[in-house]
Design a protein around this motif. Structure first.
Motif, PDB file in Angstrom:
ATOM      1  N   ALA A 299      -0.807  -2.468 -35.912  1.00  0.00           N
ATOM      2  CA  ALA A 299      -2.044  -2.153 -37.064  1.00  0.00           C
ATOM      3  C   ALA A 299      -1.834  -3.045 -38.190  1.00  0.00           C
ATOM      4  O   ALA A 299      -2.887  -3.486 -38.883  1.00  0.00           O
ATOM      5  N   TRP A 300      -0.671  -2.864 -38.790  1.00  0.00           N
ATOM      6  CA  TRP A 300      -0.253  -3.721 -40.015  1.00  0.00           C
ATOM      7  C   TRP A 300      -0.432  -4.668 -39.879  1.00  0.00           C
ATOM      8  O   TRP A 300      -1.214  -5.529 -40.845  1.00  0.00           O
ATOM      9  N   GLN A 301       0.203  -5.512 -38.786  1.00  0.00           N
ATOM     10  CA  GLN A 301       0.112  -7.060 -38.623  1.00  0.00           C
ATOM     11  C   GLN A 301      -1.301  -7.575 -38.475  1.00  0.00           C
ATOM     12  O   GLN A 301      -1.630  -8.678 -38.905  1.00  0.00           O
ATOM     13  N   GLU A 302      -2.256  -6.700 -37.855  1.00  0.00           N
ATOM     14  CA  GLU A 302      -3.191  -7.391 -37.037  1.00  0.00           C
ATOM     15  C   GLU A 302      -4.543  -6.869 -37.708  1.00  0.00           C
ATOM     16  O   GLU A 302      -5.512  -7.416 -37.838  1.00  0.00           O
ATOM     17  N   GLU A 303      -4.323  -5.733 -38.543  1.00  0.00           N
ATOM     18  CA  GLU A 303      -5.575  -4.954 -39.065  1.00  0.00           C
ATOM     19  C   GLU A 303      -5.530  -4.993 -40.808  1.00  0.00           C
ATOM     20  O   GLU A 303      -6.161  -5.571 -41.536  1.00  0.00           O
ATOM     21  N   ILE A 304      -4.366  -4.468 -41.188  1.00  0.00           N
ATOM     22  CA  ILE A 304      -4.241  -4.098 -42.529  1.00  0.00           C
ATOM     23  C   ILE A 304      -3.839  -5.144 -43.398  1.00  0.00           C
ATOM     24  O   ILE A 304      -4.499  -5.377 -44.524  1.00  0.00           O
ATOM     25  N   TRP A 305      -2.870  -5.661 -43.043  1.00  0.00           N
ATOM     26  CA  TRP A 305      -2.371  -6.727 -44.004  1.00  0.00           C
ATOM     27  C   TRP A 305      -3.426  -8.327 -43.991  1.00  0.00           C
ATOM     28  O   TRP A 305      -3.792  -8.823 -45.190  1.00  0.00           O
ATOM     29  N   PRO A 306      -3.882  -8.652 -42.906  1.00  0.00           N
ATOM     30  CA  PRO A 306      -4.914  -9.509 -43.064  1.00  0.00           C
ATOM     31  C   PRO A 306      -6.055  -9.271 -43.740  1.00  0.00           C
ATOM     32  O   PRO A 306      -6.669  -9.923 -44.838  1.00  0.00           O
ATOM     33  N   MET A 307      -6.463  -8.013 -43.980  1.00  0.00           N
ATOM     34  CA  MET A 307      -7.528  -7.572 -44.623  1.00  0.00           C
ATOM     35  C   MET A 307      -7.176  -7.629 -46.045  1.00  0.00           C
ATOM     36  O   MET A 307      -7.796  -7.711 -47.005  1.00  0.00           O
ATOM     37  N   ALA A 308      -5.853  -7.029 -46.539  1.00  0.00           N
ATOM     38  CA  ALA A 308      -5.282  -7.084 -47.807  1.00  0.00           C
ATOM     39  C   ALA A 308      -5.169  -8.345 -48.025  1.00  0.00           C
ATOM     40  O   ALA A 308      -5.801  -8.792 -49.377  1.00  0.00           O
ATOM     41  N   GLU A 309      -4.704  -9.233 -47.468  1.00  0.00           N
ATOM     42  CA  GLU A 309      -4.761 -10.683 -48.011  1.00  0.00           C
ATOM     43  C   GLU A 309      -5.971 -11.555 -48.172  1.00  0.00           C
ATOM     44  O   GLU A 309      -6.173 -12.214 -49.227  1.00  0.00           O
ATOM     45  N   GLN A 310      -6.841 -11.051 -47.418  1.00  0.00           N
ATOM     46  CA  GLN A 310      -8.237 -11.682 -47.668  1.00  0.00           C
ATOM     47  C   GLN A 310      -8.831 -11.194 -48.542  1.00  0.00           C
ATOM     48  O   GLN A 310      -9.685 -12.031 -49.385  1.00  0.00           O
ATOM     49  N   ASN A 311      -8.951  -9.747 -49.227  1.00  0.00           N
ATOM     50  CA  ASN A 311      -9.503  -9.256 -50.234  1.00  0.00           C
ATOM     51  C   ASN A 311      -8.758  -9.010 -51.405  1.00  0.00           C
ATOM     52  O   ASN A 311      -9.260  -8.580 -52.275  1.00  0.00           O
ATOM     53  N   GLY A 312      -7.461  -8.971 -51.522  1.00  0.00           N
ATOM     54  CA  GLY A 312      -6.494  -8.656 -52.373  1.00  0.00           C
ATOM     55  C   GLY A 312      -6.068  -7.313 -52.436  1.00  0.00           C
ATOM     56  O   GLY A 312      -5.133  -6.878 -52.905  1.00  0.00           O
ATOM     57  N   HIS A 313      -6.873  -6.483 -51.812  1.00  0.00           N
ATOM     58  CA  HIS A 313      -6.650  -5.069 -51.814  1.00  0.00           C
ATOM     59  C   HIS A 313      -7.374  -4.346 -50.237  1.00  0.00           C
ATOM     60  O   HIS A 313      -8.569  -4.741 -50.257  1.00  0.00           O
ATOM     61  N   VAL A 314      -6.763  -3.391 -49.717  1.00  0.00           N
ATOM     62  CA  VAL A 314      -7.390  -2.575 -48.789  1.00  0.00           C
ATOM     63  C   VAL A 314      -7.008  -0.999 -48.958  1.00  0.00           C
ATOM     64  O   VAL A 314      -5.978  -0.961 -49.209  1.00  0.00           O
ATOM     65  N   THR A 315      -8.130  -0.420 -48.901  1.00  0.00           N
ATOM     66  CA  THR A 315      -7.686   1.059 -48.883  1.00  0.00           C
ATOM     67  C   THR A 315      -7.878   1.641 -47.298  1.00  0.00           C
ATOM     68  O   THR A 315      -8.552   1.054 -46.494  1.00  0.00           O
ATOM     69  N   VAL A 316      -6.552   2.168 -46.941  1.00  0.00           N
ATOM     70  CA  VAL A 316      -6.617   2.581 -45.536  1.00  0.00           C
ATOM     71  C   VAL A 316      -6.390   4.376 -45.540  1.00  0.00           C
ATOM     72  O   VAL A 316      -5.445   4.875 -46.221  1.00  0.00           O
ATOM     73  N   VAL A 317      -7.421   4.960 -44.907  1.00  0.00           N
ATOM     74  CA  VAL A 317      -7.701   6.583 -44.798  1.00  0.00           C
ATOM     75  C   VAL A 317      -6.813   6.684 -43.523  1.00  0.00           C
ATOM     76  O   VAL A 317      -7.787   6.414 -42.555  1.00  0.00           O
ATOM     77  N   THR A 318      -5.957   7.557 -43.593  1.00  0.00           N
ATOM     78  CA  THR A 318      -5.330   7.889 -42.102  1.00  0.00           C
ATOM     79  C   THR A 318      -4.466   9.310 -42.427  1.00  0.00           C
ATOM     80  O   THR A 318      -5.107  10.030 -42.853  1.00  0.00           O
ATOM     81  N   HIS A 319      -3.535   9.266 -41.542  1.00  0.00           N
ATOM     82  CA  HIS A 319      -2.840  10.755 -41.530  1.00  0.00           C
ATOM     83  C   HIS A 319      -1.510  10.734 -42.039  1.00  0.00           C
ATOM     84  O   HIS A 319      -0.963   9.788 -42.408  1.00  0.00           O
ATOM     85  N   GLY A 320      -0.872  11.966 -42.265  1.00  0.00           N
ATOM     86  CA  GLY A 320       0.355  11.939 -42.913  1.00  0.00           C
ATOM     87  C   GLY A 320       1.432  11.230 -42.264  1.00  0.00           C
ATOM     88  O   GLY A 320       2.137  10.741 -42.799  1.00  0.00           O
ATOM     89  N   GLY A 321       1.319  11.283 -40.801  1.00  0.00           N
ATOM     90  CA  GLY A 321       2.502  10.671 -39.863  1.00  0.00           C
ATOM     91  C   GLY A 321       2.270   9.017 -40.386  1.00  0.00           C
ATOM     92  O   GLY A 321       3.558   8.356 -40.688  1.00  0.00           O
ATOM     93  N   PRO A 322       1.248   8.637 -40.086  1.00  0.00           N
ATOM     94  CA  PRO A 322       1.303   7.039 -40.441  1.00  0.00           C
ATOM     95  C   PRO A 322       1.503   6.939 -41.809  1.00  0.00           C
ATOM     96  O   PRO A 322       2.051   5.620 -42.046  1.00  0.00           O
ATOM     97  N   ILE A 323       1.024   7.692 -42.894  1.00  0.00           N
ATOM     98  CA  ILE A 323       1.425   7.155 -44.108  1.00  0.00           C
ATOM     99  C   ILE A 323       3.142   7.087 -44.314  1.00  0.00           C
ATOM    100  O   ILE A 323       3.712   6.474 -44.857  1.00  0.00           O
ATOM    101  N   ARG A 324       3.655   8.298 -43.766  1.00  0.00           N
ATOM    102  CA  ARG A 324       5.073   8.480 -44.184  1.00  0.00           C
ATOM    103  C   ARG A 324       5.766   7.264 -43.334  1.00  0.00           C
ATOM    104  O   ARG A 324       6.884   6.767 -43.935  1.00  0.00           O
ATOM    105  N   PHE A 325       5.458   6.787 -42.110  1.00  0.00           N
ATOM    106  CA  PHE A 325       5.716   5.817 -41.593  1.00  0.00           C
ATOM    107  C   PHE A 325       5.963   4.567 -42.317  1.00  0.00           C
ATOM    108  O   PHE A 325       6.917   3.831 -42.504  1.00  0.00           O
ATOM    109  N   TYR A 326       4.787   4.208 -42.733  1.00  0.00           N
ATOM    110  CA  TYR A 326       4.545   2.826 -43.657  1.00  0.00           C
ATOM    111  C   TYR A 326       5.343   3.022 -44.541  1.00  0.00           C
ATOM    112  O   TYR A 326       6.037   1.993 -45.134  1.00  0.00           O
TER     113      TYR A 326
END
Length: 209
Positions: A131-158
């Motif tokens: 998800a980071w490689q295919e969704e989050i990071w491409p959107m961050a690079e394209q827009n300069g910033h992306v907000t990700v609303v998710t859960h405690g586990g994924p945030i701790r992992f990232y």
């Protein structure tokens, strides 16, 4: 001028099941009214600015959170950003499970034991990195910033992978409705490096003007 790429990771608001201390990985409860009110108050105090792009777990509690914090903005929901699937332990509490030897083995070694009918931690890691490689990071690079609303586990992992502050995954404290902003400078094309700046999010200082 150095190019800035930023990812803000926010945890969803409070649910009744959170208050009851239940495991709700893939389960799909709505926010409780207390959770909605806390988010509305947070939105008012924090002075959220419009986000260039918003990604959310497709679970109701995350989409609702994004809608309250960023009203009227386009939200892209992704199943890849879900919490760990707890299988047969979904909607159960520690008190209900603590006498289960399989559960106790998982508590002692969550990366080496899989919840029955659920998701192995290695599958969880792979899903989130994809998800980071295919969704989050491409959107961050394209827009300069992306907000990700998710859960405690994924945030701790990232944070355990990308935060500049070295901590084990379970050492990170992520309150409901809050999280961290990670910034990279001059980092075009990289999705596997530590961030150059880490800040708690949201900022509770309203912009002037």
């Amino acid at each position: 001028m150095a190019r800035r790429v930023a990812v803000t990771l926010l945890r969803h608001g409070l649910t009744l099941e959170n208050q009851q201390k239940k495991y709700i990985g893939f389960s799909d409860p709505l926010l409780c009214e207390e959770g909605r009110n806390e988010l509305r108050e947070l939105h008012e105090k924090a002075g959220f600015l419009p986000s260039e792009a918003i990604l959310s777990s497709d679970r109701n509690r995350c989409v609702e959170t994004a809608e309250i914090l960023f009203p009227g903005q386009r939200i892209i929901a992704s199943p890849a950003l879900r919490e760990l699937h707890f299988g047969e332990w979904e909607n159960k509490t520690y008190a209900e499970l603590c006498h289960d030897l399989h559960y106790r083995a998982w508590i002692d070694d969550p990366s080496g034991t899989c919840p029955p009918g659920g998701e192995h931690f290695h599958e969880f890691e792979k899903r989130l990195l994809t998800a980071w490689q295919e969704e989050i990071w491409p959107m961050a690079e394209q827009n300069g910033h992306v907000t990700v609303v998710t859960h405690g586990g994924p945030i701790r992992f990232y944070l355990s992978v990308f935060a500049s502050e070295p901590k084990e995954m379970w050492e990170w404290h992520i309150p409901h409705g809050k999280g961290y902003a990670l910034d990279w400078n001059e980092n075009t094309g990289r999705f596997d490096g530590k961030c150059t700046l880490l800040q708690e999010a949201p900022s509770m200082v309203k912009p002037s003007g």
